[in-house]
Design a protein around this motif. Structure first.
Motif, short mmCIF file in Angstrom:
data_model
loop_
_atom_site.label_atom_id
_atom_site.label_comp_id
_atom_site.label_asym_id
_atom_site.label_seq_id
_atom_site.Cartn_x
_atom_site.Cartn_y
_atom_site.Cartn_z
N UNK A 1 6.43 22.05 -6.65
CA UNK A 1 6.32 20.62 -6.34
C UNK A 1 7.36 20.13 -5.34
N UNK A 2 8.30 20.98 -4.97
CA UNK A 2 9.33 20.56 -4.02
C UNK A 2 10.30 19.56 -4.60
N UNK B 1 1.37 19.59 -16.86
CA UNK B 1 0.30 20.59 -17.05
C UNK B 1 0.83 22.01 -16.88
N UNK B 2 1.63 22.23 -15.86
CA UNK B 2 2.19 23.56 -15.63
C UNK B 2 3.12 23.96 -16.77
N UNK B 3 3.92 23.01 -17.24
CA UNK B 3 4.83 23.30 -18.36
C UNK B 3 4.04 23.64 -19.61
N UNK B 4 2.94 22.93 -19.85
CA UNK B 4 2.10 23.21 -21.02
C UNK B 4 1.46 24.59 -20.91
N UNK C 1 0.83 -1.20 0.00
CA UNK C 1 0.00 0.00 0.00
C UNK C 1 0.87 1.26 0.00
N UNK C 2 1.91 1.25 0.82
CA UNK C 2 2.79 2.42 0.88
C UNK C 2 3.50 2.63 -0.45
N UNK C 3 3.93 1.55 -1.08
CA UNK C 3 4.58 1.67 -2.40
C UNK C 3 3.59 2.22 -3.42
N UNK C 4 2.37 1.71 -3.37
CA UNK C 4 1.34 2.19 -4.29
C UNK C 4 1.03 3.66 -4.08
N UNK C 5 0.96 4.08 -2.83
CA UNK C 5 0.71 5.49 -2.52
C UNK C 5 1.83 6.36 -3.06
N UNK C 6 3.09 5.91 -2.85
CA UNK C 6 4.23 6.69 -3.34
C UNK C 6 4.19 6.78 -4.87
N UNK C 7 3.88 5.68 -5.53
CA UNK C 7 3.81 5.69 -6.98
C UNK C 7 2.69 6.62 -7.46
N UNK D 1 1.04 11.73 -9.89
CA UNK D 1 0.29 12.98 -9.80
C UNK D 1 1.22 14.18 -9.94
N UNK D 2 2.38 14.14 -9.28
CA UNK D 2 3.35 15.23 -9.37
C UNK D 2 3.83 15.40 -10.81
#
Length: 97
Positions: free
Chosen positions: A82-83, A67-70, A49-55, A60-61
């Protein structure tokens, strides 16, 4: 007298062996293989679950960066928002082309 002493020592030895055998038997009896396997499975699920959350967070990032670059945002600003490092943002943007 000597025989009594020897028999007494032998009786003490037998008693200790019985006590140790009882301890071992209790340890084996108390071990529940199925319960231990369930604990391991739960641990592996949490790790997954933690790996999935990180992925998911990384995906998302990356999506936000694209999107921001576009929208014309400079890499420096995207990295700050985004840090992440500018190098990382550039790598993400290069992956999309």
């Amino acid at each position: 007298m000597e025989q009594c002493r020897i028999l007494g020592e032998y009786a003490q030895y037998v008693e200790k062996v019985r006590e140790n055998a009882e301890i071992i038997a209790m340890s084996i009896f108390e071990y529940d293989k199925e319960e231990e396997e369930q604990k391991l499975q739960a641990t592996y699920e949490k790790i997954g679950e933690k790996r999935g959350e990180k992925q998911g967070e990384l995906k998302k990032a990356k999506s936000i960066a694209i999107s921001l670059a576009q929208e014309g945002e400079p890499v420096e600003r995207i990295a700050r928002i985004l840090g992440e490092t500018e190098k990382t943002i550039k790598e993400w943007l290069a992956e999309t082309h």
